[in-house]
Scaffold this motif. Structure first.
Motif, PDB file in Angstrom:
ATOM      1  N   ASN A 721       0.832  -1.202   0.000  1.00  0.00           N
ATOM      2  CA  ASN A 721       0.000   0.000   0.000  1.00  0.00           C
ATOM      3  C   ASN A 721       0.868   1.253   0.000  1.00  0.00           C
ATOM      4  O   ASN A 721       0.580   2.235  -0.695  1.00  0.00           O
ATOM      5  N   ARG A 724       2.278   2.524  -3.286  1.00  0.00           N
ATOM      6  CA  ARG A 724       1.392   3.261  -4.195  1.00  0.00           C
ATOM      7  C   ARG A 724       1.728   4.743  -4.243  1.00  0.00           C
ATOM      8  O   ARG A 724       1.371   5.449  -5.190  1.00  0.00           O
ATOM      9  N   TRP A 727       3.158   6.525  -7.259  1.00  0.00           N
ATOM     10  CA  TRP A 727       2.316   6.890  -8.404  1.00  0.00           C
ATOM     11  C   TRP A 727       1.842   8.343  -8.344  1.00  0.00           C
ATOM     12  O   TRP A 727       1.194   8.815  -9.269  1.00  0.00           O
TER      13      TRP A 727
END
Length: 730
Positions: A721, A724, A727
């Motif tokens: 998680n 991420r 991004w």
């Protein structure tokens, strides 16, 4: 108070973090210590003996080594992951075979193998696949501690020991409770190894920022000595050495071009993939990439003094910080394993006393499952791994956060306050007009102003001094120089007091300035900045300067307002010039004519209303405001004092990086909350289920091997998680 970073090895969960911090804080002279599980580091502040610190950590059962002595190599994580994957194979294979053939097992054996032989074969595989777990568990017990490895080691050992009792002394176990748990122990170890291997690989990706930065410099360089080329290790380069830089090579150290020309990509610093022309006397920075040209450079800064080294240090320190909530979580994780042990004992006792037949089997199963399913590791990783990835992503996008707290606070800012000159504007003002009183030569006005301005670092002073240099004027010797930041300067020239500064500053010297209003007002309406020049008790002229708005300022302000931020301008410039520039930038609230103290009071006023303030500035006069604000933001081109006072440094002149910094801050805090929610939700849900909460509904208990898989997946989920955050768009 000095900051030092250490590499800590041997940690596996939040409980370890708590114990290492306690050991370090017990060393004489240590003022503060923050231990990070995600990158296995400790940031220590204070005046202490490093050897004593390392001994204290070793006594706690871990190893500490100064980060400067550690080779940063991301392959370490890959090797660890591969080793764990390999260790998982024998346990997983034998566990699967046992489970698949258990239906055909007899009291004599399984798969044609006697249970007596299988018993010791399972033990051998457990030691091969879980030897590191048992070793760590024994170390914890020896130090009278409990952690994740203690729980796993105890759970799997209980499975094997119970199976031994069933095998060698079945008379002590009720007939309907005589079950072997060999496959459960093997599956638990297999899943734990697989989960930790995937976690190690993911953590390697999360902590790759420092390794990537250090990889930007070459291992060897070409040094020129008396016209001869010699290839030497980078570590042997000294200040003053002449180095040859060939096409396509990275710059090894900070320095100055002495011969040749080329174009260099400074994306490492700015985040902008733009080639910048370099010629003789141009500065080049370590880690930047040379294009197609070839040149010779002089080494000016080497080793820890280079910009790249300072960036690496900033990233490391920022990654090692933790918010208050993380410190609370670490304290919880520190006692979590003991709490789980208590729950396991209480649950087993309850099932043994009040559970259905066979009580012994049920009691043993729930105890083992509770021990294995608990995951203090997910709690320990929830915050630091998010901060690590967030800081790394910010650095790659041209935003440095030397103080990790800024990563948490910037996104929470209600007010974004901008300085004008050098922040919203290009910071390269130029003299566009000079006016003098009757009887005073215009060049004389500029000469006096430049003689004082050359002693100041303010952008307006630099512009005036540069204009005088361009006209080849001779500077007058100044004595008794005094600088009032953000307002003006004064000194004696030829024994006569002279003053250069704002209208308010000259007025404060009891000198009349109103005679110039008719000429100055049109300049102010055009957004020009006016500097007054006085000698003794008379204003002898004014100098008008113009500074262009940064081309991306309007877009940056628009993006910040779209995020719901209140954007204001705090400037020492006059109101009309400030208002003109604010309209260009689409800023509606302007506070002009502010001294550094007045800026400080404006920020305090916002804060007294319960608002969090981020101050963006670049000058010496901004330093107090940057320090007072909840978050201080400076451009990398700002003054040294401003950068020192800042929590966030935009390593490029592009203000569009500020909205990106706000986004990465907000995203990181949201990611931390998600991780903490998952870690707490997992443990608060998993423990009751493991204890048999669903048994009245399903009539079944959770198998221990499923608990092992769930535990491994929980910590891996937290790391994935956090990844991420890579991004988030710049």
């Amino acid at each position: 108070m000095t900051d030092h970073l250490y590499k800590i090895t041997g940690m596996n969960c939040g409980g370890c973090v708590s114990r290492v911090e306690k050991a370090i804080k017990g060393v004489k002279g240590v003022k503060e210590a923050q231990v990070n599980l995600a990158d296995e580091s400790a940031m220590v502040k204070g005046g202490y003996d490093s050897h004593e610190l390392q001994l204290a950590v070793a006594k706690a059962g871990y190893t500490a080594k100064p980060m400067a002595e550690v080779d940063v190599d991301n392959s370490e994580h890959k090797k660890k992951a591969l080793t764990l994957f390999v260790k998982a194979i024998p346990a997983g294979v034998l566990g699967a075979l046992l489970m698949a053939n258990m239906h055909a097992a007899s009291t004599e054996g399984v798969m044609g193998i006697s249970w007596y032989i299988m018993n010791w074969l399972v033990l051998a595989i457990m030691l091969v696949s879980g030897g590191h777990i048992y070793k760590a568990a024994l170390k914890s017990v020896k130090n009278m501690q409990a952690d994740m490895y203690t729980l796993i080691g105890l759970g799997t050992s209980m499975a094997w020991a119970y199976s031994c009792v069933v095998l060698y002394a079945p008379e002590f176990i009720a007939a309907d409770a005589r079950h072997y748990y060999y496959e459960a122990a093997l599956f638990i170890l297999a899943f734990i190894n697989i989960g930790q291997g995937m976690e190690a690989y993911a953590k390697g990706k999360a902590s790759s920022a420092v390794a990537k930065l250090l990889a930007l410099t070459p291992d060897y360089v070409i040094r020129l000595r008396q016209g001869e080329e010699e290839k030497i290790p980078l570590s042997e380069v000294e200040v003053g050495d002449l180095l040859k830089i060939r096409p396509g090579e990275n710059i090894p150290v900070d320095g100055t071009v002495t011969e040749g020309h080329s174009a260099v990509s400074e994306a490492m610093l700015t985040g902008e993939p733009v080639m910048i022309a370099k010629k003789v006397d141009s500065e080049v920075v370590a880690g930047t990439h040379n294009g197609q040209g070839s040149f010779v450079m002089r080494a000016d800064k080497v080793g820890e003094d280079t910009v790249l080294s300072k960036v690496v240090e900033m990233v490391r320190e920022a990654q090692s910080t933790k918010p208050a909530i993380a410190q609370l979580v670490d304290r919880i994780a520190g006692v979590f394993a003991l709490i789980v042990l208590g729950i396991a004992v209480a649950t087993a006792a309850a099932w043994y006393l009040y559970g259905p037949e066979p009580q012994m089997a049920y009691a043993f199963t729930v105890a083992m499952t509770v021990l294995v399913i608990a995951c203090p590791c997910a709690l320990g990783l929830a915050t630091p791994v998010s901060i690590m990835v967030g800081v790394s992503r910010a650095a790659r996008g041209g935003v440095l956060m030397p103080r990790g707290q800024a990563l948490q606070q910037l996104g929470l800012a209600d007010v974004i306050a901008f300085d004008k000159t050098g922040t919203l504007t290009m910071g390269t003002p130029r003299v566009v007009e000079t006016i003098s009183t009757e009887g005073t030569d215009i060049d004389r006005v500029l000469q006096i102003a430049a003689s004082l301005a050359t002693l100041s670092e303010h952008p307006l002073s630099n512009a005036i001094a540069n204009e005088a240099k361009h006209r080849e004027m001779k500077f007058l010797k100044a004595t008794a120089f005094e600088n009032t930041p953000g307002q003006g300067v004064k000194a004696k020239l030829g024994g006569k007091p002279c003053f250069v500064g704002s209208k308010a500053y000259i007025k404060a010297q009891k000198i009349d300035v109103d005679a110039f209003d008719a000429q100055v007002n049109p300049m102010l309406e055009q957004g020009k900045t006016v500097v007054y020049v006085a000698r003794e008790k008379q204003t002898i002229g004014v100098i008008a300067l113009n500074d262009d708005l940064r081309k991306e300022a309007k877009q940056a302000v628009k993006a910040l307002r779209k995020m719901g931020k209140e954007v204001v301008m705090l400037t020492g410039d006059n109101e009309r010039a400030a208002t003109y520039m604010a309209k260009q930038a689409n800023i509606e609230v302007v506070h002009a004519g502010l001294s550094p103290d007045a800026k400080l009071e404006k920020i305090r006023a916002f804060q007294s209303e319960g608002k969090s303030v981020a101050m963006v500035g670049d000058g010496i006069n901004d330093a107090p405001s940057l320090a007072q604000a909840n978050v201080g933001v400076s451009l990398a081109t700002g003054s040294g004092i401003a950068i020192t006072s800042a929590d966030v440094i935009i390593a490029t002149n592009n203000l569009q990086r500020l909205p990106f910094a706000v986004r990465i801050s907000s995203s990181t805090m949201r990611n931390i909350k998600q991780n903490l929610f998952w870690a707490f939700a997992y443990n608060t849900t998993a423990l009751p289920v493991a204890a048999g909460l669903l048994y009245p509904v399903t009539g079944q208990l959770l198998p221990p091997w499923v608990a092992g898989a769930a535990m491994a997946a929980s910590s891996l989920t937290v790391v994935l998680n956090a990844l991420r955050l890579n991004w988030v768009k710049a």
